[in-house]
Design an enzyme around this catalytic site. Structure first.
Site, PDB file in Angstrom:
ATOM      1  N   ASP A   1      41.130  57.376  63.256  1.00 31.59           N
ATOM      2  CA  ASP A   1      40.272  58.477  62.805  1.00 31.59           C
ATOM      3  C   ASP A   1      41.127  59.743  62.714  1.00 31.59           C
ATOM      4  OD1 ASP A   1      40.445  58.806  65.688  1.00 31.59           O
ATOM      5  OD2 ASP A   1      38.864  60.308  65.496  1.00 31.59           O
TER       6      ASP A   1
ATOM      7  N   GLU B   1      39.087  59.208  68.352  1.00 30.78           N
ATOM      8  CA  GLU B   1      39.877  60.029  69.280  1.00 30.78           C
ATOM      9  C   GLU B   1      39.631  61.510  69.035  1.00 30.78           C
ATOM     10  OE1 GLU B   1      42.979  62.289  71.124  1.00 30.78           O
ATOM     11  OE2 GLU B   1      42.659  62.199  68.977  1.00 30.78           O
TER      12      GLU B   1
END
Ligand code: ZN
Length: 461
Positions: A100, A164
């Protein structure tokens, strides 16, 4: 092959293999960057993350990973997991990255489109190019180079996190609920970066953090500042005085009860003041705050920051004495200091600092522990040798990081015996989280080689 894997010949073959894999790494990084995998459905469609997860799972299967799984984590995102079994009796190394990315921010401020990997002046630009899709390519390129040169000599687990950047903690909760999943002898977290391009660096400490909301009340309601100002206790003035008490005259953080931690010294790579001034874009004539070396201040000591204050904004403000004001305060917590104890001290200090009997309410808004790796472990020795080989003429540097990586603490708590190393592509020029993020292809090549050499030598630890 008859030659010893650590012979210079073996190194040269691995280096050649990594160099030969770079065009593929670029093409695949371009594919990964094209997924707008911001893990926030309010900003980008969930399918963008799902496509990126599928891409990672397919890449692992193509490398011969078994048990490849897209794991649904409790925050609604997906982490990708896979195992590449190594020779009998070989150690297990867990490789971490996240797929991500941060949102692109102002897309018009990007010189080239954020989700199109674009080469410019010897760097590759794109959101996530360094943080942390480049980290995934680093892991894949290292494994591919080894596979082409006698095989991967350790059992490898890969975990690619899906949230994250949003800090929603899905993988942490999942790992806690499945403590056997990520067991490893060594863990390489590919999500930090060299101190400078060309200076190989392992990050060995992370500061933790505690955050509190401080609400101050003094009056039943706002008052006219002409009629009452001068005698009426002003909540905003009280809050300002409380917040100011958290710094001495040099600007250094002072929290009563944390004096010892506020004087700790950093041992390791030093952060030159001119470098820091330039990295932090400090304006001409403006001084740094605090005492001790820059490394002491940003890596080894507590640091308070006022993140926000609720009070009337300038536009629309009326001539009033404020009845209430609230601040959000963060305290970065150095290794060796328990975050809960730091929060207690901060709360007690602020409460005691309230003037005029003002009513104070302090609410915890979350905390995370600091992290410190054991740099005397075999994995650090193996990485030091690998980095010196991948960066001829340079020695591995040990740096700290002022911020936190919560998963790192989860792994350190679940697997206290595991040796944890933090490396990666996010050197200062990468401008991660900002517009015009980029990755240095030379760094990708050298760190892929360093990781391959590390896995080879760690296999014989
Ligand atoms: Zn990252």
């Amino acid at each position: 092959m008859s030659q010893s894997p650590t012979s210079p010949t073996g190194q040269a073959e691995l280096a050649a293999a990594v160099a030969g894999l770079m065009p593929r790494a670029k093409a695949e990084l371009a594919e990964l960057v094209s997924f707008r995998s911001v893990a926030d459905p309010r900003q980008f469609p969930v399918e963008e993350c799902e496509k990126a997860a599928r891409w990672v799972a397919d890449a692992l299967r193509a490398e011969g990973f078994t048990d490849v799984a897209v794991l649904d984590t409790p925050d609604g995102t997906q982490s990708v997991y896979g195992v590449l079994p190594g020779p009998e009796g070989a150690p297990t190394v867990l490789l971490y990255a996240h797929y991500d990315v941060q949102p692109p921010l102002d897309e018009d401020a990007w010189v080239s489109p954020p989700f199109e990997l674009t080469e410019r002046d010897g760097r590759w630009y794109g959101r996530g190019a360094a943080d942390c899709k480049g980290g995934l390519l680093m892991h894949l390129t290292a494994l591919r180079a080894l596979a082409a040169n006698g095989g991967v000599p350790v059992t490898v687990k890969v975990i690619a996190e899906g949230s994250e950047e949003q800090g929603t903690g899905g993988l942490e909760r999942y790992a806690e609920a499945h403590p056997e999943l990520l067991t490893a002898d060594a863990i390489v977290i590919g999500d930090t970066g060299n101190f400078r391009v060309g200076l190989p660096t392992v990050t060995a400490t992370l500061r933790g953090m505690t955050m509190v909301e401080v609400a101050v009340r003094t009056l039943g309601g706002n008052l006219h500042s002409g009629q009452f100002g001068g005698a009426a206790p002003d909540a905003l003035a009280a809050l300002i005085r409380m917040l100011d008490s958290l710094r001495d005259e040099t600007g250094a953080t002072v929290v009563r009860g944390l004096e010892a931690e506020a004087a700790q010294n950093w041992e390791g790579l030093q952060y030159g003041e001119p470098d820091f001034r330039s990295d932090a874009k400090v304006l001409d004539g403006v001084g740094l705050i605090g005492t001790g070396t820059v490394a002491d201040r940003v890596w080894a000591r507590p640091a308070v920051t006022v993140l926000g204050i609720d009070c009337p904004p300038v536009v629309g403000a009326t001539p009033s004495v404020q009845a209430a004001a609230t601040a959000l305060v963060s305290l970065r917590v150095p290794p060796g200091l328990d975050a809960a104890r730091a929060e207690e001290a901060l709360t007690a200090h602020l409460t005691a600092a309230a003037p005029w009997g003002a009513q104070v309410e302090i609410t915890s808004r979350g905390q995370g522990q600091a992290f410190r790796a054991d740099t005397s472990s075999p994995a650090y020795a193996a990485m030091a040798a690998a980095m010196s080989a991948a960066y001829p003429g340079e020695q591995m540097q040990i740096a700290g990081q002022g911020g936190s990586i919560p998963l790192c603490n989860t792994l350190a708590t679940l697997y206290p015996e595991a040796e944890i190393l933090l490396i990666g592509l996010s050197e200062p020029e990468a401008q991660i989280h900002a517009v015009n993020e980029s990755v240095s292809p030379e760094e990708l090549e050298r760190l892929s080689l360093a990781e391959a050499l590390f896995l080879r030598s760690y296999a014989k630890r």
